[in-house]
Design a protein around this motif. Sequence first.
Motif, PDB file in Angstrom:
ATOM      1  N   SER A   1      -3.797  15.075  41.878  1.00  0.00           N
ATOM      2  CA  SER A   1      -4.588  15.512  43.374  1.00  0.00           C
ATOM      3  C   SER A   1      -3.140  16.683  43.960  1.00  0.00           C
ATOM      4  CB  SER A   1      -3.487  14.432  43.612  1.00  0.00           C
ATOM      5  OG  SER A   1      -4.341  14.758  45.330  1.00  0.00           O
ATOM      6  N   ALA A   2      -1.892  16.556  43.464  1.00  0.00           N
ATOM      7  CA  ALA A   2      -0.896  17.693  44.079  1.00  0.00           C
ATOM      8  C   ALA A   2      -1.447  18.867  43.512  1.00  0.00           C
ATOM      9  CB  ALA A   2       0.582  17.907  44.144  1.00  0.00           C
ATOM     10  N   LEU A   3      -1.723  19.044  41.775  1.00  0.00           N
ATOM     11  CA  LEU A   3      -1.532  20.331  41.016  1.00  0.00           C
ATOM     12  C   LEU A   3      -3.034  20.652  41.824  1.00  0.00           C
ATOM     13  CD1 LEU A   3      -1.107  19.873  37.909  1.00  0.00           C
ATOM     14  CD2 LEU A   3      -0.029  21.881  39.648  1.00  0.00           C
ATOM     15  N   VAL A   4      -4.374  20.012  42.154  1.00  0.00           N
ATOM     16  CA  VAL A   4      -5.818  20.208  42.695  1.00  0.00           C
ATOM     17  C   VAL A   4      -5.531  21.173  43.990  1.00  0.00           C
ATOM     18  CG1 VAL A   4      -7.952  19.985  43.043  1.00  0.00           C
ATOM     19  CG2 VAL A   4      -6.742  18.857  41.157  1.00  0.00           C
ATOM     20  N   GLY A   5      -4.427  20.482  44.996  1.00  0.00           N
ATOM     21  CA  GLY A   5      -4.550  21.052  46.673  1.00  0.00           C
ATOM     22  C   GLY A   5      -3.596  22.155  46.476  1.00  0.00           C
ATOM     23  N   ASP A   6      -3.069  22.135  45.708  1.00  0.00           N
ATOM     24  CA  ASP A   6      -1.849  23.443  45.810  1.00  0.00           C
ATOM     25  C   ASP A   6      -3.236  24.859  44.820  1.00  0.00           C
ATOM     26  OD1 ASP A   6      -0.249  22.838  46.579  1.00  0.00           O
ATOM     27  OD2 ASP A   6       1.296  22.476  44.925  1.00  0.00           O
ATOM     28  N   MET A   7      -3.858  24.824  43.964  1.00  0.00           N
ATOM     29  CA  MET A   7      -4.811  25.253  43.564  1.00  0.00           C
ATOM     30  C   MET A   7      -5.927  25.357  44.560  1.00  0.00           C
ATOM     31  SD  MET A   7      -3.994  26.978  40.988  1.00  0.00           S
ATOM     32  CE  MET A   7      -5.797  27.648  40.807  1.00  0.00           C
ATOM     33  N   GLN A   8      -6.487  24.746  45.148  1.00  0.00           N
ATOM     34  CA  GLN A   8      -7.043  25.123  46.068  1.00  0.00           C
ATOM     35  C   GLN A   8      -6.420  26.171  47.287  1.00  0.00           C
ATOM     36  OE1 GLN A   8      -8.475  21.679  48.140  1.00  0.00           O
ATOM     37  NE2 GLN A   8      -9.688  22.419  49.622  1.00  0.00           N
ATOM     38  N   ARG A   9      -5.854  25.534  47.820  1.00  0.00           N
ATOM     39  CA  ARG A   9      -4.945  26.194  48.951  1.00  0.00           C
ATOM     40  C   ARG A   9      -4.393  28.038  48.199  1.00  0.00           C
ATOM     41  NH1 ARG A   9       0.128  24.058  51.395  1.00  0.00           N
ATOM     42  NH2 ARG A   9       1.050  23.850  49.144  1.00  0.00           N
ATOM     43  N   TYR A  10      -3.779  28.096  47.044  1.00  0.00           N
ATOM     44  CA  TYR A  10      -4.090  29.273  46.530  1.00  0.00           C
ATOM     45  C   TYR A  10      -5.845  30.559  46.267  1.00  0.00           C
ATOM     46  CZ  TYR A  10      -2.034  33.185  43.507  1.00  0.00           C
ATOM     47  OH  TYR A  10      -1.532  33.778  42.852  1.00  0.00           O
ATOM     48  N   LEU A  11      -6.665  29.397  45.748  1.00  0.00           N
ATOM     49  CA  LEU A  11      -7.413  30.418  46.352  1.00  0.00           C
ATOM     50  C   LEU A  11      -8.165  30.703  47.868  1.00  0.00           C
ATOM     51  CD1 LEU A  11      -9.532  28.202  42.932  1.00  0.00           C
ATOM     52  CD2 LEU A  11      -8.194  30.988  43.346  1.00  0.00           C
ATOM     53  N   SER A  12      -8.188  29.955  48.088  1.00  0.00           N
ATOM     54  CA  SER A  12      -8.617  29.905  49.484  1.00  0.00           C
ATOM     55  C   SER A  12      -7.944  31.067  50.256  1.00  0.00           C
ATOM     56  CB  SER A  12      -8.386  28.791  50.646  1.00  0.00           C
ATOM     57  OG  SER A  12      -7.423  28.187  49.976  1.00  0.00           O
ATOM     58  N   LEU A  13      -6.792  31.707  50.174  1.00  0.00           N
ATOM     59  CA  LEU A  13      -6.424  32.593  50.360  1.00  0.00           C
ATOM     60  C   LEU A  13      -6.943  33.714  50.797  1.00  0.00           C
ATOM     61  CD1 LEU A  13      -2.178  31.901  49.077  1.00  0.00           C
ATOM     62  CD2 LEU A  13      -3.554  32.126  52.123  1.00  0.00           C
ATOM     63  N   ASP A  14      -7.856  33.271  49.583  1.00  0.00           N
ATOM     64  CA  ASP A  14      -8.750  34.936  48.891  1.00  0.00           C
ATOM     65  C   ASP A  14      -9.710  34.958  50.409  1.00  0.00           C
ATOM     66  OD1 ASP A  14      -7.210  36.135  47.429  1.00  0.00           O
ATOM     67  OD2 ASP A  14      -8.272  34.804  45.839  1.00  0.00           O
ATOM     68  N   ARG A  15     -10.041  33.576  50.806  1.00  0.00           N
ATOM     69  CA  ARG A  15     -11.298  33.582  51.298  1.00  0.00           C
ATOM     70  C   ARG A  15     -10.711  33.551  53.625  1.00  0.00           C
ATOM     71  NH1 ARG A  15     -13.559  29.166  50.907  1.00  0.00           N
ATOM     72  NH2 ARG A  15     -12.062  28.082  49.479  1.00  0.00           N
ATOM     73  N   MET A  16      -9.665  33.308  53.568  1.00  0.00           N
ATOM     74  CA  MET A  16      -9.482  33.142  54.705  1.00  0.00           C
ATOM     75  C   MET A  16      -9.168  34.937  55.785  1.00  0.00           C
ATOM     76  SD  MET A  16      -5.376  32.083  55.576  1.00  0.00           S
ATOM     77  CE  MET A  16      -5.159  29.974  54.879  1.00  0.00           C
ATOM     78  N   PRO A  17     -10.232  34.423  56.704  1.00  0.00           N
ATOM     79  CA  PRO A  17      -9.899  35.954  56.863  1.00  0.00           C
ATOM     80  C   PRO A  17      -8.274  36.183  57.844  1.00  0.00           C
ATOM     81  CG  PRO A  17     -11.503  34.289  58.019  1.00  0.00           C
ATOM     82  CD  PRO A  17     -10.651  32.850  57.250  1.00  0.00           C
ATOM     83  N   PHE A  18      -8.133  37.460  57.339  1.00  0.00           N
ATOM     84  CA  PHE A  18      -7.262  38.247  58.276  1.00  0.00           C
ATOM     85  C   PHE A  18      -7.206  38.414  59.032  1.00  0.00           C
ATOM     86  CE2 PHE A  18      -3.865  41.391  57.222  1.00  0.00           C
ATOM     87  CZ  PHE A  18      -2.628  41.257  57.580  1.00  0.00           C
ATOM     88  N   GLU A  19      -6.700  38.327  60.249  1.00  0.00           N
ATOM     89  CA  GLU A  19      -6.445  38.851  61.962  1.00  0.00           C
ATOM     90  C   GLU A  19      -5.280  39.025  62.146  1.00  0.00           C
ATOM     91  OE1 GLU A  19      -9.414  35.855  63.916  1.00  0.00           O
ATOM     92  OE2 GLU A  19     -11.328  36.751  62.996  1.00  0.00           O
ATOM     93  N   PRO A  20      -4.552  40.189  61.514  1.00  0.00           N
ATOM     94  CA  PRO A  20      -2.800  40.355  62.214  1.00  0.00           C
ATOM     95  C   PRO A  20      -3.567  40.489  63.638  1.00  0.00           C
ATOM     96  CG  PRO A  20      -4.072  41.985  60.768  1.00  0.00           C
ATOM     97  CD  PRO A  20      -4.800  41.071  60.919  1.00  0.00           C
ATOM     98  N   ARG A  21      -1.785  40.034  64.088  1.00  0.00           N
ATOM     99  CA  ARG A  21      -2.019  40.173  65.777  1.00  0.00           C
ATOM    100  C   ARG A  21      -0.341  40.444  65.609  1.00  0.00           C
ATOM    101  NH1 ARG A  21      -1.318  35.597  67.814  1.00  0.00           N
ATOM    102  NH2 ARG A  21      -2.178  33.360  67.223  1.00  0.00           N
ATOM    103  N   ARG A  22       0.033  40.913  66.798  1.00  0.00           N
ATOM    104  CA  ARG A  22       1.686  39.945  67.272  1.00  0.00           C
ATOM    105  C   ARG A  22       1.741  39.332  67.630  1.00  0.00           C
ATOM    106  NH1 ARG A  22       4.826  44.239  70.476  1.00  0.00           N
ATOM    107  NH2 ARG A  22       7.066  43.409  70.509  1.00  0.00           N
ATOM    108  N   ILE A  23       2.546  38.580  67.209  1.00  0.00           N
ATOM    109  CA  ILE A  23       3.144  36.679  66.561  1.00  0.00           C
ATOM    110  C   ILE A  23       4.894  36.689  67.147  1.00  0.00           C
ATOM    111  CG2 ILE A  23       1.158  36.243  65.912  1.00  0.00           C
ATOM    112  CD1 ILE A  23       3.284  36.319  63.432  1.00  0.00           C
ATOM    113  N   SER A  24       5.476  35.856  67.642  1.00  0.00           N
ATOM    114  CA  SER A  24       6.007  34.629  67.520  1.00  0.00           C
ATOM    115  C   SER A  24       6.621  34.917  66.193  1.00  0.00           C
ATOM    116  CB  SER A  24       7.375  35.379  68.892  1.00  0.00           C
ATOM    117  OG  SER A  24       8.270  34.590  68.591  1.00  0.00           O
TER     118      SER A  24
END
Length: 437
Positions: free
Chosen positions: A266-289
């Motif tokens: 379950s942990a492996l599947v979850g981490d792989m899902q997070r890894y692949l989801s980074l490609d689909r995650m919208p990248f909206e950079p801004r000024r952050i602290s």
Amino acid sequence: MARRDAFRRLAGVAVLAGTLLSPAAQAEPGFSDFFVSHPTPMWMIEVASGDIVRANPAAQDFYGYDDLTALNIRDINLLSQSQIEQEIARAATAERNHLFMRHRLADDSVKVMGIYTQRMDYRGQEVLVSSLYDTSEFERSAERHYIAQVEEQVDLQTAQLRNAKRRQAWLAWGAALAQGVAIVILLSVLVRLRRAQADKRRLIEELSFRNRELERLSHAMAHLFQEPSRRLISFAQQLQRRLGDSDDDSTRIAVDFIASQSRRLSALVGDMQRYLSLDRMPFEPRRISPGEILDDVYRRNEALTELRQAQAMTVASPLPDVHFEPKRLALVFGVLLHNAWQYRDAERPLRVTVSATRLNQRIRFAVEDNGRGIAPEYRDQALEMFARLVPNSEQTPGTGMGLALVTKALRCVQGSVYIEPGPQGGTRVVFDLPTAE
């Protein structure tokens, strides 16, 4: 009878010229007076410039100009400039001292003039002293000499034209050859460009296909793979409850193994899902602290509960603002802090320090601990997917995807990640982000 008189006068002019233009005659004091008073037209031409520096009255009367000494021989002689320079040079070197030239008079008439010439030094100037006569009284002889001279000039100009045409032909052939080579090169480049465009289209199609496959795989991991894992965990827990205090040790070991491996799956599947989801995650950079993001992760992340309770983290210096995406930075801090707690040294209290330094237009962050550390030969390997440097156990569970997630999260801003030795043999993970300025 008239022709014999004309030839007699011509012979007299020739003898006179030979006598007057000899070096001995020029050295006598009476030469200047004789030059001025003689009825035969005479003048002196400067060798270097072609200027008429002196002319006697007979020459002045014959040509009719107001002042011959104000003219250059090129103003009177009808030959080209290069031909005049050649004739002056020949006369100056005594290569030729009897010439025939066409001269234009002041009344715009043209006369074919016979010229006897001799080089001499006159008041510090090198000049050609010339005795001139009109050849109209000796038409046939003069015409023959003049035609020979003209033919010589025509032959010279014809040879020059022939050489010019030959050069033009070679230039034309060279230009045609260069143009042909350029066309061949352009055609070759065009063919290669079309092949490259075709390869690019195939590559884009292949990448699109792979991306669709990854999306389907991510969806499958989120639903199809994760559901069997949850069911395995659920049924393993039911079996553990039914066994209770049973003396069947082999069954209990098997059920415990199924439960632990189900959780790992379950942990492996979850981490792989997070890894692949980074490609689909919208990248909206801004000024952050980064300080605010770190504090929020430290307080809210359930995986860091024990680290929080141990009060093991300190921030060594203020963290400058960066231009990045908050969720990705929260992921990075969460993984690095969890790794620090996961691989702590059991013989001493854990100490984790977060710091930042400015380097040109980048902010370099460091998360260092005094834990077990990573041997130099395994530091690059630890950044790869599924990298486990210690056996999987209840004390050190994991999937080996943590630092791979960090590396991928930073790729969108060309952020680098590397591992250095930390204090007291621990680990120091360094990464950089663009500044907010």
